[in-house]
Design a protein around this motif. Structure first.
Motif, PDB file in Angstrom:
ATOM      1  N   TRP A   1       0.831  -1.204   0.000  1.00 41.61           N
ATOM      2  CA  TRP A   1       0.000   0.000   0.000  1.00 41.61           C
ATOM      3  C   TRP A   1       0.868   1.258   0.000  1.00 41.61           C
ATOM      4  O   TRP A   1       0.576   2.228  -0.711  1.00 41.61           O
ATOM      5  N   LEU A   2       1.955   1.242   0.764  1.00 43.44           N
ATOM      6  CA  LEU A   2       2.852   2.390   0.810  1.00 43.44           C
ATOM      7  C   LEU A   2       3.507   2.644  -0.547  1.00 43.44           C
ATOM      8  O   LEU A   2       3.657   3.796  -0.976  1.00 43.44           O
TER       9      LEU A   2
ATOM     10  N   ARG B   1       2.295   2.112  -3.322  1.00 42.86           N
ATOM     11  CA  ARG B   1       1.285   2.666  -4.220  1.00 42.86           C
ATOM     12  C   ARG B   1       0.938   4.109  -3.879  1.00 42.86           C
ATOM     13  O   ARG B   1       0.668   4.924  -4.781  1.00 42.86           O
ATOM     14  N   ARG B   2       0.958   4.464  -2.595  1.00 43.24           N
ATOM     15  CA  ARG B   2       0.413   5.747  -2.158  1.00 43.24           C
ATOM     16  C   ARG B   2       1.449   6.822  -1.841  1.00 43.24           C
ATOM     17  O   ARG B   2       1.148   8.007  -1.948  1.00 43.24           O
ATOM     18  N   GLN B   3       2.660   6.434  -1.446  1.00 45.48           N
ATOM     19  CA  GLN B   3       3.631   7.435  -1.019  1.00 45.48           C
ATOM     20  C   GLN B   3       4.228   8.180  -2.217  1.00 45.48           C
ATOM     21  O   GLN B   3       4.754   7.559  -3.146  1.00 45.48           O
ATOM     22  N   PRO B   4       4.188   9.523  -2.220  1.00 43.54           N
ATOM     23  CA  PRO B   4       4.753  10.297  -3.337  1.00 43.54           C
ATOM     24  C   PRO B   4       6.248  10.074  -3.529  1.00 43.54           C
ATOM     25  O   PRO B   4       6.775  10.273  -4.623  1.00 43.54           O
TER      26      PRO B   4
ATOM     27  N   TRP C   1       5.015   1.305 -10.681  1.00 43.49           N
ATOM     28  CA  TRP C   1       3.756   0.642 -11.000  1.00 43.49           C
ATOM     29  C   TRP C   1       3.482   0.554 -12.501  1.00 43.49           C
ATOM     30  O   TRP C   1       2.365   0.247 -12.906  1.00 43.49           O
TER      31      TRP C   1
END
Length: 439
Positions: free
Chosen positions: A205-206, A208-211, A219
Motif C-alpha cells: 500500500w505504501l 502505491r500511495r507514497q509520493p 507501478w
C-alpha cells in the motif's frame, strides 16, 4: 550533515527495525521455553532450518542493494524502477525454491541425526512457515529498495509496528485461550504467518500511495524478463546468496548436530544462538548503511568519498562490537535467566554466552567486510573463503571436537570452533578490503 552522522543515523534506523524483527525470535524462544523444554528444542531445530533457507535466498535479494544505490547516486530513476520490476521475477523463483525446501525437511532431519521424537513437531512448524515465506521475501525486496535509496524509515516503522502483532499472537496461539486450544511450537509459526502477511500488505500500500516512490514509476506494467538484468542479478546475487547461506548454515547447522546431545543441550544452544542473532543486528545495520553510502558515492563518481565512508563504518562497527561483547560476557547469567525458568538450562546457556561474546567480535568485522566488498563487485572470493573456513574449520571442527576422539560432549565445542573460524575469516576479509579499496 557529516558522513559519520549520515551513516550512524541510517544504521540506527535500520537497527531499530532489525531489532524489532529479532524480537520475533526472542519472543518465540521465551514463549516456547516457558511452554515446555521439548517445545524449545523443536523450535531450535525448526528455526535453524527456516533461517538457513530464508537468509540464503534473502541474501540474493539483499545483494541488489549496491546496484540500486549506484543508480540512485547517478540519478537513473527510470532505470532503477525497471530494475525493481525485473527483480520481481527473481523473487518468484526464490519463493518457489524456498517453499519446496520448507515443505520437505525430512531428508535433512534424518541426515543430521535429529531425534525422531522432535521430527514431527519440526516438520509441522516448517510447513506452517512455508505460508509466510512469500510475504517475507517480498518485504525484504521492499526493504532493500528503501535502504538503497537511503530512506529506511518506512521499513523501520513497519517492523516496529509488527512487533505489536507478533508478540500477543505468539503467546495466544502457543498457550491457547479464548476458545483456542494450545498449539505449542506451531503457535509461534502461525503468529509469524499472520504478521508477515500483514506487513507485506501495508508495504504494498505504501509503494502505491507514497509520493516518494513516484519518480521511479514502479507501478508501470512489468517488462518481459531481461536477460541482461537477470544476468546482472545472478552475477551479484548468487555468490552473495551462497555466501550468506554458507555463513548462516555454518551457524544454524550447529543446532541440528547439537540436537544429538539431548533436549537440554538444544535448549541452551537456542538461547545462545538467539543472543548471537540479536547482537548480529548491530554490525549488520552498520554494514547496510556503510555499503549504501559507499555505493552512492561510487555511482556519483566520487571514489575518495566512498573510501572515506568505508573507513568510518569500520570504526563505528569495531566500537559497538567491543561494547556489546563486554556487556554480554558480564551479564551472561542474567541474560540466560530471562529466557528460561529451568536452572540447568540457564547454567548451560550462560557458559555458551561466553563463547558468543568472542564470536560476536569476529562477526562484526567480517559482516562489514562482506558488504563493502559487494560495493566493488567482489563476491566470488568471499564465497570461497566462507566455504573453507566456516564449513571446513568451524562446522567440521566443532563436529570433530564434539564427537570425535576424546569427545567434548557439549555445545561449547561447536561455539569454540565457530569463533575460531570466524576470527580467521575476519582477518582474511580485512586484508581483501584494504587491497580492493586502495586499488
Amino acid at each position: 550533515m557529516t558522513e559519520l552522522r549520515t551513516i550512524a543515523r541510517h544504521a540506527g534506523t535500520v537497527l531499530a527495525g532489525q531489532l524489532a524483527v529479532m524480537a520475533f525470535g526472542v519472543t518465540d524462544t521465551i514463549v516456547a521455553g516457558r511452554y515446555a523444554g521439548e517445545a524449545l528444542a523443536a523450535l531450535s531445530v525448526g528455526s535453524a532450518i527456516f533461517i538457513s533457507v530464508y537468509v540464503a535466498l534473502m541474501g540474493v535479494v539483499q545483494a541488489l542493494l549496491p546496484v540500486w544505490a549506484e543508480m540512485h547516486g547517478s540519478g537513473q530513476q527510470a532505470a532503477l524502477g525497471r530494475s525493481v520490476r525485473q527483480a520481481l521475477y527473481l523473487c518468484g523463483a526464490l519463493i518457489a525454491l524456498g517453499c519446496a525446501a520448507l515443505l520437505h525437511p525430512g531428508p535433512l532431519l534424518r541426515w543430521s541425526g535429529v531425534p525422531a521424537a522432535l521430527q514431527g513437531d519440526v516438520a509441522r512448524y516448517l510447513s506452517i512457515l512455508a505460508l509466510a515465506f512469500a510475504p517475507a521475501l517480498l518485504f525484504r525486496l521492499y526493504a532493500t529498495l528503501n535502504q538503497a535509496l537511503g530512506k529506511p524509515q518506512l521499513v523501520t516503522w513497519l517492523q516496529l509496528g509488527s512487533v505489536a502483532v507478533k508478540v500477543p499472537l505468539s503467546i495466544w496461539f502457543t498457550f491457547g485461550g479464548l476458545g483456542l486450544a494450545p498449539q505449542g511450537v506451531a503457535g509461534c509459526a502461525w503468529a509469524t504467518v499472520a504478521d508477515n502477511l500483514a506487513v507485506a500488505l501495508v508495504a504494498l500500500w505504501l509503494l502505491r500511495r507514497q509520493p516518494f516512490y513516484a519518480p521511479y514509476r514502479l507501478w508501470r506494467r512489468p517488462e518481459r524478463p531481461s536477460r541482461a538484468a537477470m544476468g546482472q542479478f545472478l552475477r551479484l546475487g548468487v555468490p552473495g546468496g551462497l555466501s550468506v547461506m554458507v555463513e548462516v548454515t555454518a551457524f544454524t547447522l550447529m543446532a541440528l548436530f547439537i540436537a544429538r546431545q539431548g533436549t537440554m543441550a538444544s535448549a541452551a544452544h537456542q538461547i545462545a544462538s538467539n543472543a548471537a542473532a540479536v547482537l548480529y543486528m548491530v554490525p549488520l545495520s552498520i554494514a547496510i548503511a556503510t555499503s549504501a553510502r559507499a555505493s552512492f558515492w561510487l555511482g556519483s563518481g566520487e571514489p575518495v568519498r566512498a573510501r572515506h565512508a568505508v573507513a568510518l563504518g569500520f570504526r563505528l562497527s569495531a566500537l559497538m562490537a567491543l561494547a556489546f561483547a563486554a556487556l554480554l560476557f558480564i551479564a551472561r547469567r542474567a541474560i540466560a535467566d530471562v529466557y528460561t525458568s529451568q536452572p540447568a538450562v540457564a547454567a548451560a546457556a550462560a557458559g555458551l554466552l561466553s563463547w558468543v561474546a568472542l564470536y560476536h567480535l569476529a562477526d562484526a568485522v567480517q559482516t562489514l567486510c562482506v558488504f563493502v566488498l559487494r560495493c566493488w563487485r567482489v563476491t566470488a572470493l568471499p564465497l570461497a573463503v566462507y566455504c573453507v573456513l566456516l564449513w571446513g574449520i568451524g562446522l567440521r571442527g566443532g563436529f570433530v571436537l564434539a564427537y570425535g576422539g576424546p569427545a567434548w560432549q557439549s555445545p561449547s565445542a561447536f561455539w569454540a570452533a565457530a569463533a575460531a573460524a570466524l576470527a580467521l575469516t575476519a582477518m582474511v576479509f580485512t586484508a581483501m578490503v584494504a587491497h580492493t579499496v586502495r586499488r
